[in-house]
Design an enzyme around this catalytic site. Structure first.
Site, PDB file in Angstrom:
ATOM      1  N   SER A 124       0.826  -0.866  -0.130  1.00 16.19           N
ATOM      2  CA  SER A 124      -0.125   0.140   0.008  1.00 16.19           C
ATOM      3  C   SER A 124       0.805   1.754  -0.410  1.00 16.19           C
ATOM      4  CB  SER A 124      -0.667  -0.308   1.230  1.00 16.19           C
ATOM      5  OG  SER A 124      -1.099   0.961   1.523  1.00 16.19           O
ATOM      6  N   TYR A 148      -2.401  -0.273   9.729  1.00 16.16           N
ATOM      7  CA  TYR A 148      -2.036  -0.884   8.674  1.00 16.16           C
ATOM      8  C   TYR A 148      -0.158  -0.950   7.644  1.00 16.16           C
ATOM      9  CZ  TYR A 148      -3.965  -1.214   4.121  1.00 16.16           C
ATOM     10  OH  TYR A 148      -3.507  -1.940   2.958  1.00 16.16           O
ATOM     11  N   LYS A 152       1.175  -3.293   6.322  1.00 19.14           N
ATOM     12  CA  LYS A 152       2.077  -3.743   5.037  1.00 19.14           C
ATOM     13  C   LYS A 152       3.411  -3.493   4.575  1.00 19.14           C
ATOM     14  CE  LYS A 152      -1.273  -4.436   3.241  1.00 19.14           C
ATOM     15  NZ  LYS A 152      -2.192  -5.458   2.660  1.00 19.14           N
TER      16      LYS A 152
END
Length: 200
Positions: A124, A148, A152
């Site tokens: 991402s 998050y 990633k």
């Protein structure tokens, strides 16, 4: 299982928005396609047009045994399964970590063990964090600002580590503003393009 000589590809999260498009393209290219999805956010209807041409395994990437079964004999693995929406990992960092870090490690291990030629990880733009420099380049990272983003970034490092230690080919793609059919435009993760369309 694919027919003799047919390329076998596994898509985790293959019933999701991005994953289902990858599944459709792989089917179009003549691959034997397996989908691993727990249907927490993926939808069976996303696979409706190819359902009779894919093998669906309902299971979770946090389960190594399921990952091994799904990846056994696969030539390529597209790892799209993730705990995705950035606001949710802030509220549930343990779930985010178990899916995005533990699940990625499970899939990497199962792919390597199963003889895959390459794994493609859905990463991402979030890994750039607070880095203000433009344009963004693959060599850049910032300080990941959320669980998050951190998960990633860790997934990318695992891919690099598997390359160095085991000689296993893995690549991470840092997605920016993916949009198209089957996307939920109301999702907080839908980002810029659906907002532009709604405003128009």
């Amino acid at each position: 299982q694919g027919k003799e000589g047919m390329t076998v590809s596994l898509v985790t999260g293959g019933a999701g928005f991005i994953g289902s498009h990858i599944v459709g393209e792989l089917v179009r290219r003549g691959h034997a396609v397996r989908v691993l999805d727990n249907f927490a956010t993926g939808k069976p209807e996303n696979l409706a047009s190819v359902r009779d041409r894919v093998t669906v395994i309902e299971g979770d990437v946090r389960d190594l045994a399921v990952c091994r079964r799904a990846a056994a004999g696969a030539d390529y693995v597209f790892h799209e399964a993730a705990h995705t929406s950035p606001p949710k990992p802030i509220e549930h960092p343990f779930l985010n970590d178990s899916v995005n870090v533990g699940g990625t490690l499970n899939i990497l291990w199962a792919a390597k063990e199963g003889g895959a030629k390459k794994l493609v990880l859905a990463s991402s733009t979030a890994v750039y964090g607070d880095n203000p420099e433009l344009p963004k380049r693959e060599t850049m990272t910032g300080v990941p600002l959320s669980p998050y983003a951190l998960s990633k970034w860790i997934g990318e490092r695992y891919c690099q580590s598997f390359g160095r230690i085991y000689g296993f080919a893995a690549v991470a793609l840092r997605y920016f503003n993916v949009f198209g059919p089957r996307q939920d435009p109301r999702s907080q993760y839908a980002a810029a393009v659906p907002i532009f369309i709604a405003r128009m």
